[in-house]
Design an enzyme around this catalytic site. Structure first.
Site, PDB file in Angstrom:
ATOM      1  N   CYS A 208      -2.647   0.050   9.888  1.00  0.00           N
ATOM      2  CA  CYS A 208      -3.596  -0.719   9.333  1.00  0.00           C
ATOM      3  C   CYS A 208      -4.536  -1.354  10.449  1.00  0.00           C
ATOM      4  CB  CYS A 208      -3.048  -2.175   8.739  1.00  0.00           C
ATOM      5  SG  CYS A 208      -1.340  -2.045   8.127  1.00  0.00           S
TER       6      CYS A 208
ATOM      7  N   HIS B 178       0.668  -1.216   0.217  1.00  0.00           N
ATOM      8  CA  HIS B 178       0.094   0.094   0.098  1.00  0.00           C
ATOM      9  C   HIS B 178       0.748   1.242   0.272  1.00  0.00           C
ATOM     10  CE1 HIS B 178      -3.293  -2.504   2.229  1.00  0.00           C
ATOM     11  NE2 HIS B 178      -3.713  -2.430   0.852  1.00  0.00           N
TER      12      HIS B 178
HETATM   13  C1  CIR Z   1      -3.870  -7.853   3.058  1.00  0.00           C
HETATM   14  O1  CIR Z   1      -3.116  -8.226   2.446  1.00  0.00           O
HETATM   15  O2  CIR Z   1      -4.687  -7.264   2.684  1.00  0.00           O
HETATM   16  C2  CIR Z   1      -3.443  -8.141   4.701  1.00  0.00           C
HETATM   17  N1  CIR Z   1      -2.931  -9.502   4.698  1.00  0.00           N
HETATM   18  C3  CIR Z   1      -2.693  -7.077   5.268  1.00  0.00           C
HETATM   19  C4  CIR Z   1      -3.285  -5.745   5.164  1.00  0.00           C
HETATM   20  C5  CIR Z   1      -2.570  -4.604   5.812  1.00  0.00           C
HETATM   21  N2  CIR Z   1      -3.323  -3.195   5.736  1.00  0.00           N
HETATM   22  C6  CIR Z   1      -2.669  -2.014   5.552  1.00  0.00           C
HETATM   23  O3  CIR Z   1      -1.551  -2.039   5.329  1.00  0.00           O
HETATM   24  N3  CIR Z   1      -3.317  -1.139   5.546  1.00  0.00           N
END
Ligand code: CIR
Length: 263
Positions: A256, A169
């Site tokens: 997150c 991201h």
């Molecule tokens: C994903 O790949 O969507 C999750 N395993 C990790 C998401 C992390 N979210 C973020 O950095 N905002």
């Protein structure tokens, strides 16, 4: 006006308990490693205590057993002062996470919803005042960025799209750590998108260290990046370091795990 005081600002942090199914989380840039779910839960509770210590009223949603990545509530919405935009996550397995987040936000903000074919993860959205920087990533597409632009330009926001490569991201590559200062891994984006902001570079040995959560004067930062931590402290940034090793194995970081907004 004499006798009239501004209402005190309260910060709400929405979080969600970790699902036991996190061991089946989506992974994009990391190899799967065993996640110790009990340790992950203890670390997450430590994180929630840090949010509370920073002045947030923490509203924890119950775990969603069948949604492995649902602890990462940041990806489900973009919360601004005027409204909340409910995301349409780029990973199809994550789309059902948004219903309960919308329910939690409804008492506080009018809601708008990203429509197909748009996809966007909240982790791709960095707000700096009335400027929104949105990562064009493997999760967020131009159609969603255009929808955000149409929703927000009448409210005085400027939306910039920023290509990111090599990370999940935008906020894996850059976050705000002080009023005019960004923490950044320049290898994953073009820093010129951010104009005249001061930049602190992550230590080259810690490429994943660019994610920090700024709450007022305080920065919540994940352990595991000691060299970048020193750089931040050398810049006078006051850090609250939290252990997050287990969620890092799920490609999660500090921003997150919460949606923070004022009421
Ligand atoms: C994903 O790949 O969507 C999750 N395993 C990790 C998401 C992390 N979210 C973020 O950095 N905002």
């Amino acid at each position: 006006m004499a006798g009239v005081r501004a209402a005190p600002i309260m910060l709400i942090a929405i979080t969600r308990e970790i699902s036991p199914s996190i061991v089946r989380c989506v992974l994009t840039h990391l190899e799967r490693e065993p996640i110790d779910v009990q340790k992950a839960k203890a670390q997450h509770q430590h994180y929630e205590r840090s949010l509370a210590a920073a002045g947030c009223l923490v509203h924890t949603l119950p775990a969603e057993t069948d949604l492995p990545d649902s602890v990462f509530v940041e990806d489900a919405a973009i919360v601004l002062d005027e409204l909340a935009i409910i995301a349409r996550p780029g990973a199809a397995s994550r789309r059902a996470e948004t219903d309960s987040v919308a329910g939690a936000l409804r008492p506080y903000r009018p809601l708008s919803f990203i429509q197909p074919p748009g996809t966007i993860d909240g982790g791709d959205v960095l707000r700096l005042g009335k400027q929104l920087f949105i990562g064009l990533s493997c999760r967020t597409n131009p159609q969603a960025i255009e929808q955000v632009h149409r929703l927000l330009s009448p409210l005085g926001y400027t939306v910039h799209s920023v290509a990111v490569h090599g990370c999940l991201h935008l906020k894996s590559a850059v976050t705000q750590v002080a009023e005019n200062t960004l923490l950044m891994n320049r290898a994953w984006l073009d820093q010129r998108a951010f104009g005249q902001m001061d930049i602190i570079d992550v230590h080259p040995s810690e490429p994943h260290g660019a994610n920090a959560l700024l709450l007022g004067e305080r920065v919540i930062y994940a352990g595991g990046y000691p060299a970048t931590c020193r750089r931040l402290m050398d810049h006078g940034i006051s850090l609250e370091v939290v252990p997050l090793s287990e969620l890092a194995k799920a490609e999660g970081a500090v921003t997150c795990c919460s949606l923070v907004f004022s009421v």
